[in-house]
Design a protein around this motif. Structure first.
Motif, PDB file in Angstrom:
ATOM      1  N   SER A  48       0.812  -1.208   0.000  1.00 27.73           N
ATOM      2  CA  SER A  48       0.000   0.000   0.000  1.00 27.73           C
ATOM      3  C   SER A  48       0.843   1.254   0.000  1.00 27.73           C
ATOM      4  CB  SER A  48      -0.910   0.016   1.225  1.00 27.73           C
ATOM      5  OG  SER A  48      -0.156  -0.011   2.408  1.00 27.73           O
ATOM      6  N   THR A  51       5.170   1.440  -3.223  1.00 26.36           N
ATOM      7  CA  THR A  51       5.423   1.773  -4.613  1.00 26.36           C
ATOM      8  C   THR A  51       6.471   2.864  -4.737  1.00 26.36           C
ATOM      9  OG1 THR A  51       3.516   3.260  -4.514  1.00 26.36           O
ATOM     10  CG2 THR A  51       3.145   1.051  -5.370  1.00 26.36           C
ATOM     11  N   GLU A 258      -3.742   1.812  -2.754  1.00 27.81           N
ATOM     12  CA  GLU A 258      -2.388   1.749  -3.292  1.00 27.81           C
ATOM     13  C   GLU A 258      -1.809   0.338  -3.290  1.00 27.81           C
ATOM     14  OE1 GLU A 258       0.189   4.647  -1.532  1.00 27.81           O
ATOM     15  OE2 GLU A 258      -1.418   6.115  -1.335  1.00 27.81           O
ATOM     16  N   ASP A 261      -1.578  -1.768  -8.701  1.00 27.00           N
ATOM     17  CA  ASP A 261      -1.509  -0.775  -9.772  1.00 27.00           C
ATOM     18  C   ASP A 261      -2.598  -0.982 -10.818  1.00 27.00           C
ATOM     19  OD1 ASP A 261       0.746   0.438  -8.654  1.00 27.00           O
ATOM     20  OD2 ASP A 261       2.110  -0.948  -9.688  1.00 27.00           O
TER      21      ASP A 261
END
Length: 280
Positions: A48, A51, A258, A261
């Protein structure tokens, strides 16, 4: 609403293997799964915030509900940025209690629990990944936590005696189990009469599309294994628990969206606190 707990065409052993392999890799990452050395592609609950490879694990923990005092209380790399909440915040731990953590990882919640129960209390963490247990034991030495013990085992078959703990906690782990009713039966067995369950986890709010249920990364990222509130309430009641309270956290979409993707997991999930009590 369907309670999807295993990827299509998968077995319980497949699910455990997928999860064990993923978290073994996280345990071996010296930067922590959300740390500065992580590439943010661990497929874990902490995706979450992973990235951005520079994202700090402390920032992750704050997003999940931990304050600076909690972060400062634990030495070493016990905080891996995993989870979807702060089970200690809902457990209301008292000095002298014995606490059991299901899926204890590197030990972060265990060490916080040890601070809460004090020198007369005791904390046992159980994890099925040998690499995580090894890491947690090293962190116990770094924190001089003689009242915290880590055991290798599956949360469906807990290596603890009957009626031996006061509180069962867990942080975004029960969703990873292919047999959640058995997890709750084991938690009930381990609790003393009047003992309580206080966990943070994700619950399913809408049916997952097939591409999510078949995706191993979605499973190990705390997505595809989530159960509905109704399914969890039924399993807890069948295990013998009373005073069941499952409270979704509406603001959790800020980090859940999150976790992938290709799609928005918050369309199907929400973080929740799950509490219940064993009859006295």
């Amino acid at each position: 609403m369907t309670d999807t707990t295993t990827p299509a065409d998968g077995t319980d052993d497949d699910q455990r293997r997928i999860v064990r392999e993923r978290y073994a890799g996280i345990a071996g990452d010296s930067g922590g799964c959300c740390g500065p050395e992580s590439d943010g592609d661990d497929g874990s609950c902490c995706d979450s915030v992973a990235t951005d490879a520079t994202r700090d694990v402390d920032a992750t923990a704050r997003q999940l509900g931990y304050d600076d005092d909690a972060l400062d209380a634990v030495d070493g790399d016990a905080n891996l940025g995993l989870g979807c909440g702060n089970p200690g915040a809902i457990a209301a731990l008292d000095p002298g209690e014995t606490v059991l953590d299901l899926g204890s990882g590197a030990g972060f919640d265990c060490f916080l629990a040890a601070d809460a129960v004090g020198p007369d209390g005791r904390v046992v963490g159980v994890d099925m990944t040998p690499e995580m247990v090894e890491k947690a034991r090293a962190n116990a030495r770094a924190n001089d936590a003689s009242d915290v013990e880590f055991r290798l085992g599956e949360i469906e078959h807990l290596p603890v005696a009957d009626a031996s703990v006061d509180v069962v906690i867990s942080n975004c782990v029960v969703n990873l189990s292919p047999d959640k009713p058995q997890v709750f039966r084991e938690a009930f067995r381990a609790l003393r009469p009047g003992g309580r369950l206080a966990i943070a986890d994700v619950v399913q709010t809408a049916p997952f599309p097939p591409e999510v249920t078949r995706d191993p990364d979605s499973l190990s990222a705390c997505v595809a294994g989530a159960a509905t509130v109704d399914a969890l309430e039924t399993a807890l009641a069948a295990a013998g628990f009373e005073a069941i309270d499952i409270a979704p956290k509406d603001d959790s979409d800020a980090f859940i969206r999150e976790w992938a993707d290709e799609y928005d997991p918050s369309d199907y999930l929400v973080s929740a606190t799950i509490e219940a009590r064993k009859p006295a």
